[in-house]
Design a protein around this motif. Structure first.
Motif, PDB file in Angstrom:
ATOM      1  N   ARG A  61      15.177 -86.218  66.344  1.00 59.09           N
ATOM      2  CA  ARG A  61      15.027 -86.697  67.728  1.00 59.09           C
ATOM      3  C   ARG A  61      16.164 -87.631  68.139  1.00 59.09           C
ATOM      4  O   ARG A  61      16.619 -87.605  69.285  1.00 59.09           O
ATOM      5  CB  ARG A  61      13.686 -87.409  67.897  1.00 59.09           C
ATOM      6  CG  ARG A  61      12.485 -86.468  67.841  1.00 59.09           C
ATOM      7  CD  ARG A  61      11.220 -87.187  68.272  1.00 59.09           C
ATOM      8  NE  ARG A  61      10.079 -86.287  68.263  1.00 59.09           N
ATOM      9  CZ  ARG A  61       9.139 -86.280  67.312  1.00 59.09           C
ATOM     10  NH1 ARG A  61       9.208 -87.124  66.308  1.00 59.09           N
ATOM     11  NH2 ARG A  61       8.130 -85.425  67.379  1.00 59.09           N
ATOM     12  N   THR A  62      16.615 -88.468  67.195  1.00 50.87           N
ATOM     13  CA  THR A  62      17.685 -89.423  67.530  1.00 50.87           C
ATOM     14  C   THR A  62      18.966 -88.679  67.903  1.00 50.87           C
ATOM     15  O   THR A  62      19.638 -89.037  68.874  1.00 50.87           O
ATOM     16  CB  THR A  62      17.947 -90.369  66.342  1.00 50.87           C
ATOM     17  OG1 THR A  62      16.703 -90.902  65.920  1.00 50.87           O
ATOM     18  CG2 THR A  62      18.894 -91.495  66.725  1.00 50.87           C
ATOM     19  N   GLY A  63      19.295 -87.650  67.115  1.00 49.62           N
ATOM     20  CA  GLY A  63      20.486 -86.852  67.408  1.00 49.62           C
ATOM     21  C   GLY A  63      20.389 -86.187  68.771  1.00 49.62           C
ATOM     22  O   GLY A  63      21.359 -86.163  69.535  1.00 49.62           O
ATOM     23  N   ALA A  64      19.206 -85.669  69.083  1.00 51.58           N
ATOM     24  CA  ALA A  64      19.013 -85.000  70.375  1.00 51.58           C
ATOM     25  C   ALA A  64      19.088 -86.002  71.528  1.00 51.58           C
ATOM     26  O   ALA A  64      19.638 -85.701  72.590  1.00 51.58           O
ATOM     27  CB  ALA A  64      17.674 -84.276  70.392  1.00 51.58           C
ATOM     28  N   ALA A  65      18.545 -87.224  71.299  1.00 52.73           N
ATOM     29  CA  ALA A  65      18.620 -88.269  72.336  1.00 52.73           C
ATOM     30  C   ALA A  65      20.079 -88.674  72.557  1.00 52.73           C
ATOM     31  O   ALA A  65      20.516 -88.876  73.695  1.00 52.73           O
ATOM     32  CB  ALA A  65      17.787 -89.476  71.927  1.00 52.73           C
ATOM     33  N   LEU A  66      20.827 -88.767  71.453  1.00 50.28           N
ATOM     34  CA  LEU A  66      22.258 -89.085  71.552  1.00 50.28           C
ATOM     35  C   LEU A  66      22.979 -87.990  72.343  1.00 50.28           C
ATOM     36  O   LEU A  66      23.834 -88.281  73.190  1.00 50.28           O
ATOM     37  CB  LEU A  66      22.849 -89.218  70.143  1.00 50.28           C
ATOM     38  CG  LEU A  66      24.320 -89.610  70.048  1.00 50.28           C
ATOM     39  CD1 LEU A  66      24.556 -90.983  70.666  1.00 50.28           C
ATOM     40  CD2 LEU A  66      24.777 -89.602  68.591  1.00 50.28           C
ATOM     41  N   ASN A  67      22.594 -86.749  72.090  1.00 44.96           N
ATOM     42  CA  ASN A  67      23.204 -85.638  72.816  1.00 44.96           C
ATOM     43  C   ASN A  67      22.908 -85.701  74.314  1.00 44.96           C
ATOM     44  O   ASN A  67      23.714 -85.256  75.124  1.00 44.96           O
ATOM     45  CB  ASN A  67      22.702 -84.303  72.237  1.00 44.96           C
ATOM     46  CG  ASN A  67      23.764 -83.647  71.375  1.00 44.96           C
ATOM     47  OD1 ASN A  67      24.914 -84.067  71.383  1.00 44.96           O
ATOM     48  ND2 ASN A  67      23.384 -82.631  70.643  1.00 44.96           N
ATOM     49  N   THR A  68      21.744 -86.242  74.664  1.00 46.64           N
ATOM     50  CA  THR A  68      21.419 -86.401  76.091  1.00 46.64           C
ATOM     51  C   THR A  68      22.415 -87.355  76.746  1.00 46.64           C
ATOM     52  O   THR A  68      22.953 -87.078  77.819  1.00 46.64           O
ATOM     53  CB  THR A  68      19.981 -86.950  76.266  1.00 46.64           C
ATOM     54  OG1 THR A  68      19.080 -86.101  75.573  1.00 46.64           O
ATOM     55  CG2 THR A  68      19.580 -87.021  77.719  1.00 46.64           C
ATOM     56  N   VAL A  69      22.666 -88.487  76.064  1.00 42.58           N
ATOM     57  CA  VAL A  69      23.622 -89.470  76.597  1.00 42.58           C
ATOM     58  C   VAL A  69      25.020 -88.847  76.679  1.00 42.58           C
ATOM     59  O   VAL A  69      25.741 -89.033  77.671  1.00 42.58           O
ATOM     60  CB  VAL A  69      23.631 -90.744  75.712  1.00 42.58           C
ATOM     61  CG1 VAL A  69      24.712 -91.711  76.167  1.00 42.58           C
ATOM     62  CG2 VAL A  69      22.266 -91.418  75.749  1.00 42.58           C
ATOM     63  N   VAL A  70      25.383 -88.075  75.650  1.00 38.16           N
ATOM     64  CA  VAL A  70      26.703 -87.424  75.625  1.00 38.16           C
ATOM     65  C   VAL A  70      26.837 -86.472  76.820  1.00 38.16           C
ATOM     66  O   VAL A  70      27.846 -86.498  77.541  1.00 38.16           O
ATOM     67  CB  VAL A  70      26.894 -86.649  74.292  1.00 38.16           C
ATOM     68  CG1 VAL A  70      28.098 -85.706  74.371  1.00 38.16           C
ATOM     69  CG2 VAL A  70      27.073 -87.618  73.133  1.00 38.16           C
ATOM     70  N   LEU A  71      25.808 -85.679  77.066  1.00 40.57           N
ATOM     71  CA  LEU A  71      25.890 -84.660  78.121  1.00 40.57           C
ATOM     72  C   LEU A  71      25.870 -85.274  79.527  1.00 40.57           C
ATOM     73  O   LEU A  71      26.623 -84.839  80.397  1.00 40.57           O
ATOM     74  CB  LEU A  71      24.736 -83.662  77.952  1.00 40.57           C
ATOM     75  CG  LEU A  71      25.039 -82.211  78.326  1.00 40.57           C
ATOM     76  CD1 LEU A  71      26.316 -81.708  77.683  1.00 40.57           C
ATOM     77  CD2 LEU A  71      23.886 -81.310  77.977  1.00 40.57           C
ATOM     78  N   ILE A  72      25.036 -86.308  79.720  1.00 42.89           N
ATOM     79  CA  ILE A  72      25.009 -86.894  81.078  1.00 42.89           C
ATOM     80  C   ILE A  72      26.294 -87.682  81.353  1.00 42.89           C
ATOM     81  O   ILE A  72      26.736 -87.768  82.492  1.00 42.89           O
ATOM     82  CB  ILE A  72      23.748 -87.755  81.333  1.00 42.89           C
ATOM     83  CG1 ILE A  72      23.632 -88.913  80.364  1.00 42.89           C
ATOM     84  CG2 ILE A  72      22.498 -86.925  81.330  1.00 42.89           C
ATOM     85  CD1 ILE A  72      22.402 -89.784  80.617  1.00 42.89           C
ATOM     86  N   THR A  73      26.902 -88.222  80.300  1.00 40.71           N
ATOM     87  CA  THR A  73      28.190 -88.908  80.474  1.00 40.71           C
ATOM     88  C   THR A  73      29.281 -87.883  80.769  1.00 40.71           C
ATOM     89  O   THR A  73      30.154 -88.109  81.628  1.00 40.71           O
ATOM     90  CB  THR A  73      28.538 -89.720  79.210  1.00 40.71           C
ATOM     91  OG1 THR A  73      27.470 -90.628  78.945  1.00 40.71           O
ATOM     92  CG2 THR A  73      29.827 -90.499  79.393  1.00 40.71           C
ATOM     93  N   SER A  74      29.222 -86.746  80.092  1.00 44.78           N
ATOM     94  CA  SER A  74      30.167 -85.671  80.348  1.00 44.78           C
ATOM     95  C   SER A  74      30.029 -85.166  81.790  1.00 44.78           C
ATOM     96  O   SER A  74      31.034 -84.928  82.471  1.00 44.78           O
ATOM     97  CB  SER A  74      29.906 -84.534  79.355  1.00 44.78           C
ATOM     98  OG  SER A  74      30.789 -83.491  79.593  1.00 44.78           O
ATOM     99  N   GLY A  75      28.784 -85.037  82.256  1.00 45.79           N
ATOM    100  CA  GLY A  75      28.534 -84.614  83.637  1.00 45.79           C
ATOM    101  C   GLY A  75      29.087 -85.633  84.634  1.00 45.79           C
ATOM    102  O   GLY A  75      29.643 -85.262  85.670  1.00 45.79           O
ATOM    103  N   PHE A  76      28.944 -86.902  84.287  1.00 43.26           N
ATOM    104  CA  PHE A  76      29.468 -87.985  85.132  1.00 43.26           C
ATOM    105  C   PHE A  76      30.990 -87.843  85.279  1.00 43.26           C
ATOM    106  O   PHE A  76      31.543 -87.952  86.385  1.00 43.26           O
ATOM    107  CB  PHE A  76      29.090 -89.322  84.485  1.00 43.26           C
ATOM    108  CG  PHE A  76      29.795 -90.521  85.033  1.00 43.26           C
ATOM    109  CD1 PHE A  76      29.654 -90.889  86.365  1.00 43.26           C
ATOM    110  CD2 PHE A  76      30.600 -91.302  84.218  1.00 43.26           C
ATOM    111  CE1 PHE A  76      30.300 -92.011  86.864  1.00 43.26           C
ATOM    112  CE2 PHE A  76      31.242 -92.416  84.706  1.00 43.26           C
ATOM    113  CZ  PHE A  76      31.099 -92.777  86.038  1.00 43.26           C
TER     114      PHE A  76
END
Lengths: 189, 90
Positions: A61-76
């Protein structure tokens, strides 16, 4: 109605949509496909909620949560690239697109670690119906991330503002799917 | 849209991701499934609203934004319904 008024007012509802209409058709299509997959996932879960919860505990879950931050930052960064290009800051827009692509690579790297861990544990698509959906949904999403990185690379080369907007819209679609996929697959135990 | 608005959108998405993490901790501590499920899907819906409105630019098309928000909200309710069926059945 004067000619100026006619030009300034939208001709129909579709004209209100920002960017390319075809990209919106694609966004809605992808949401429907992933939406059906996630509904099917929770539908099958009804027959074996404890098995699904036990299988879900194997996920990182931690890795997936980190990936959420990575993807929304990439979208930004992709969204910023559109604005920067519109403001005439072409080089900065390109750097933002490259940074967005790199974060897409980070997402895939974390996802690759997660898949490798599952493989080491001997977990495959036939282990449990949960994992069939897990691999299908997250794997299909990862394929979209790969496509998105390629598209961002292409619009960084052919960098007209409206072209960057279309490429960024695809990337935001990938983002949009993930923010729904992550909680359903990783958190709804 | 000014770059500052995009930054606010990104910050709100980061905060909502923090909320998701907090809910995940509650899930691990065996909190009431119906409540954590509803909270999880509510946060996901709020994230989708921000992405649609700010990243994809639907703030410029309020009627489309309302339509997307409504359909996705209804879909999240459907997911919540599917999620709580086993809880209600037990």
């Amino acid at each position: 109605m004067t000619e100026t008024q006619a030009r300034s007012e939208p001709r129909n509802a579709l004209d209100e949509l920002p960017g390319e209409l075809l990209m919106w058709v694609l966004i809605v299509s992808e949401l429907l496909v992933f939406g059906a997959g996630l509904a099917a996932f929770l539908g099958v879960r009804i027959s074996d909620p404890f098995g699904f919860a036990e299988a879900q505990d194997h996920l990182h879950r931690t890795g997936a949560a980190l990936n959420t931050v990575v993807l929304i930052t990439s979208g930004f960064l992709a969204a910023r690239a559109v604005q920067l290009r519109r403001n005439g800051q072409r080089t900065m827009a390109r750097w933002h697109l490259i940074a967005a692509m790199l974060l897409g690579g980070v997402f895939l790297w974390i996802k690759g670690i997660e898949f490798a861990e599952k493989a080491e544990q001997g977990i495959g698509v036939e282990t449990h119906p949960f994992f069939m959906f897990y691999y299908l949904l997250t794997g299909f999403h990862a394929a979209h991330v790969v496509a998105g990185i390629v598209i961002l690379g292409l619009v960084a080369i052919w960098d007209e503002a409206h072209i960057i907007e279309v490429g960024a819209a695809f990337w935001h679609m990938v983002d949009l799917v993930w923010v729904l996929l992550f909680p359903v697959v990783y958190l709804l135990a | 849209m000014p770059l500052k608005s995009l930054t606010y959108a990104w910050l709100s998405l980061i905060l909502l991701s923090g909320a998701s993490a907090a809910i995940a901790v509650m899930v691990c501590q065996n909190a009431v499934p119906t409540m954590t499920g509803a909270a999880t899907l509510l946060v996901a819906w709020m994230k989708m609203r921000v992405i649609l409105s700010r990243y994809l630019g639907l703030w410029r098309a309020p009627s489309w934004r309302a339509g997307f928000n409504g359909v996705l909200g209804g879909y999240c309710l459907l997911l919540l319904g599917l999620y709580v069926i086993p809880v209600l059945a037990s």
